[in-house]
Design an enzyme around this catalytic site. Structure first.
Site, PDB file in Angstrom:
ATOM      1  CE  LYS A 102      34.841  42.940  50.406  1.00 45.11           C
ATOM      2  NZ  LYS A 102      35.825  41.840  50.466  1.00 45.11           N
TER       3      LYS A 102
ATOM      4  CB  SER B 201      39.059  43.668  51.857  1.00 46.65           C
ATOM      5  OG  SER B 201      38.395  42.579  51.244  1.00 46.65           O
TER       6      SER B 201
ATOM      7  CB  SER C 187      38.726  39.607  52.406  1.00 52.43           C
ATOM      8  OG  SER C 187      39.823  40.453  52.228  1.00 52.43           O
TER       9      SER C 187
HETATM   10  N1  GLN Z   1      44.461  40.912  52.938  1.00 57.54           N
HETATM   11  C1  GLN Z   1      44.518  40.245  51.680  1.00 57.54           C
HETATM   12  C2  GLN Z   1      44.960  41.203  50.605  1.00 57.54           C
HETATM   13  O1  GLN Z   1      45.153  42.323  50.904  1.00 57.54           O
HETATM   14  C3  GLN Z   1      43.212  39.593  51.385  1.00 57.54           C
HETATM   15  C4  GLN Z   1      42.244  40.414  50.651  1.00 57.54           C
HETATM   16  C5  GLN Z   1      41.004  39.653  50.300  1.00 57.54           C
HETATM   17  O2  GLN Z   1      40.812  38.512  50.698  1.00 57.54           O
HETATM   18  N2  GLN Z   1      40.152  40.292  49.530  1.00 57.54           N
HETATM   19  O3  GLN Z   1      45.124  40.828  49.483  1.00 57.54           O
END
Ligand code: GLN
Length: 487
Positions: free
Chosen positions: A77, A152, A176
């Site tokens: 990532k 994400s 995420s």
């Molecule tokens: N969807 C969550 C957010 O927008 C999780 C993001 C993540 O785990 N990096 O904060």
């Protein structure tokens, strides 16, 4: 390389029936074929990966392989620093950022011989649940190109599902790793907070961020965790605990084990097909001799408001360093120093990062700190205590991953509150710090994967993986991997 596993390819490399260069070639072909459409990578590394695969091949010939991951293509990532390789966090702010060091997880993976094939696309700064917030374009879901891959770590999950790499490394601050794994029909693990070093991870919410693997099977995930887990003196929050040999513990019987079932999860806004899928999972576990116990997590319902106070507070602090001077985007014109900060941040940061910075700064400001941030921290403790209490009577908790399957691109992008609700079953686990695995358990009527989540006690990843593997073994007849992805 779609529908192959690390274990399978590792055996073939050992038996000399395939070489790392051949594996890389197949993954690269998938990238050439699918990437224009899929957009799972911000950066692909054809030269570097070819070289790494050749070196790995030499080691295999000499019988000197470094690990079972030696010669296996991996996507990283783009929030992990990679020495000499552009690292953008999918934000224009870091468009030309080339780190001078490797994140610990990257070092561990490459020291084990894995072949880095590229840097995966994600929501900018890992803010999001759909990968639509990337400044490098949306990643599409390989099962249905009109839908999001989740986020994400959407690029990481899509790349594995499409066979562009055999595994990937993601980060999970509120879901995420698990939510995109669920949306793309692959397996993702959020380890216990502190189990895997965060050194070199571009920080989102430092008390929530966890580093973990995404792969095709629980067995593969166990293998990767063995390599990446462990204490790191460069991360003060990583714990100095022995790392079990996770892959040896997968076959333990779960007979007589207790699984927690939370009725409230199925009462509010959860899609019917997901409820049915989870009930079917329950039957599979019952047939393996596990007992279900109804448990309560009374404060779990506050996890979204609590997460969306604490996380932006930490985001606002962590993004403070991007001032246009030390590194990252720097405005071409400015009147004075303060104006330079304003312009650089205004140009470099996207709408979602700005929203979180404003929210975070607000809840940390004098006068509001007690009412919002402090209160949220208190409720966080209650959520953690709920889990501790539940784990006095159960070994593991079964839960959905997300309230829906993969949604349409554009469906929620203009409605941040709707988007935030995608984390309703995952963010609570980041608040409490427990480990949790997401794995596919069914398809909905639209042939989109449905994920299930297994939440374990702190530092008991082996139990979570054991339950995941037992489920995969028991359901081999309806195995999801036999279904073809569209890409
Ligand atoms: N969807 C969550 C957010 O927008 C999780 C993001 C993540 O785990 N990096 O904060």
């Amino acid at each position: 390389m779609a529908n192959r596993t690390i274990i399978e390819l590792n055996n073939k490399i050992e038996q000399k029936t395939i070489t790392p260069s051949q594996i890389l070639q197949e993954c690269s072909q998938e990238i050439d074929r699918a990437e224009d459409e899929l957009n799972a990578f911000v950066t692909v590394l054809p030269k570097e990966s070819l070289e790494a695969a050749k070196k790995s091949g030499k080691r295999a010939e000499l019988g000197k392989r470094l690990s079972k991951l030696d010669g296996i293509p991996v996507g990283i990532k783009d929030v992990f620093c990679t020495k000499g390789i552009r690292t953008t966090a999918s934000s224009k702010m870091l468009d030309d950022f080339i780190p001078i060091y490797d994140a610990t997880v990257v070092k561990k993976i490459t020291d084990a011989g894995a072949v880095m094939i590229g840097k995966n696309n994600c929501d900018a700064w890992a803010h999001g649940a759909s990968t639509e917030n990337s400044d490098y374009g949306v990643t599409k879901n390989p099962w249905d190109l009109s839908r999001v891959p989740g986020g994400s770590s959407g690029g990481s999950a899509a790349a594995v599902a499409a066979g562009e790499c055999l595994f990937s490394i993601g980060s999970d601050t509120g879901g995420s790793i698990r939510q995109p794994a669920g949306f793309c029909g692959v397996v993702g693990l959020k380890p216990t907070y502190g189990r895997v070093s965060r050194y070199g991870l571009i920080a989102m919410g430092s008390s929530l961020d966890c580093v973990g693997p995404i792969a095709m099977t629980t067995e593969d995930v166990a293998l990767i965790l063995e390599v990446i887990a462990g204490h790191d003196e460069k991360d003060a929050t990583s714990l100095n605990l022995p790392v079990p040999k996770y892959s040896d513990k997968l076959t333990k019987s779960i007979k007589g084990k207790k699984i927690g079932w939370v009725n409230e999860f199925y009462e509010t806004g959860l899609n019917d097909e997901i409820i049915k899928a989870l009930e079917a999972v329950r039957e599979v576990y019952a047939s393996l001799g596990a007992d279900f116990i109804e448990i309560k997590l009374p404060h779990a319902k506050y996890s979204i408001p609590v997460y969306y106070l604490i996380q932006p507070a930490e985001v606002s602090s962590n993004l403070g360093r991007y001032d246009g001077i030390k590194y990252g985007h720097s405005a071409a014109k400015s009147e004075n120093l303060i104006d330079h900060y304003f312009r650089s941040r205004d140009e470099g940061l996207g709408a979602e990062a700005k929203r979180r910075i404003m929210l975070g700064t607000f809840v940390l400001s004098a006068g509001y700190y007690d009412a919002y941030y402090k209160k949220a921290m208190q409720v966080r403790t209650l959520i953690k205590q709920d889990f501790e209490k539940a784990f006095e009577s159960v070994d593991i908790i079964l839960a959905p991953v997300a309230p829906t399957t993969a949604f349409k691109i554009g469906e929620k992008v203009d409605n941040p509150l709707q988007m935030y609700l995608a984390d309703v079953f995952t963010a609570m686990v980041n608040l409490s710090g427990n480990p949790a695995l997401s794995l596919p358990c069914a398809f909905d009527k639209q042939k989109l994967p449905i994920g299930m989540q297994l939440i374990g006690k702190h530092f008991e990843e082996e139990t979570v993986l054991n339950f995941g593997h037992q489920y995969e073994k028991a359901t081999e007849k309806v195995v999801w991997r036999n279904n073809k992805t569209v890409i």
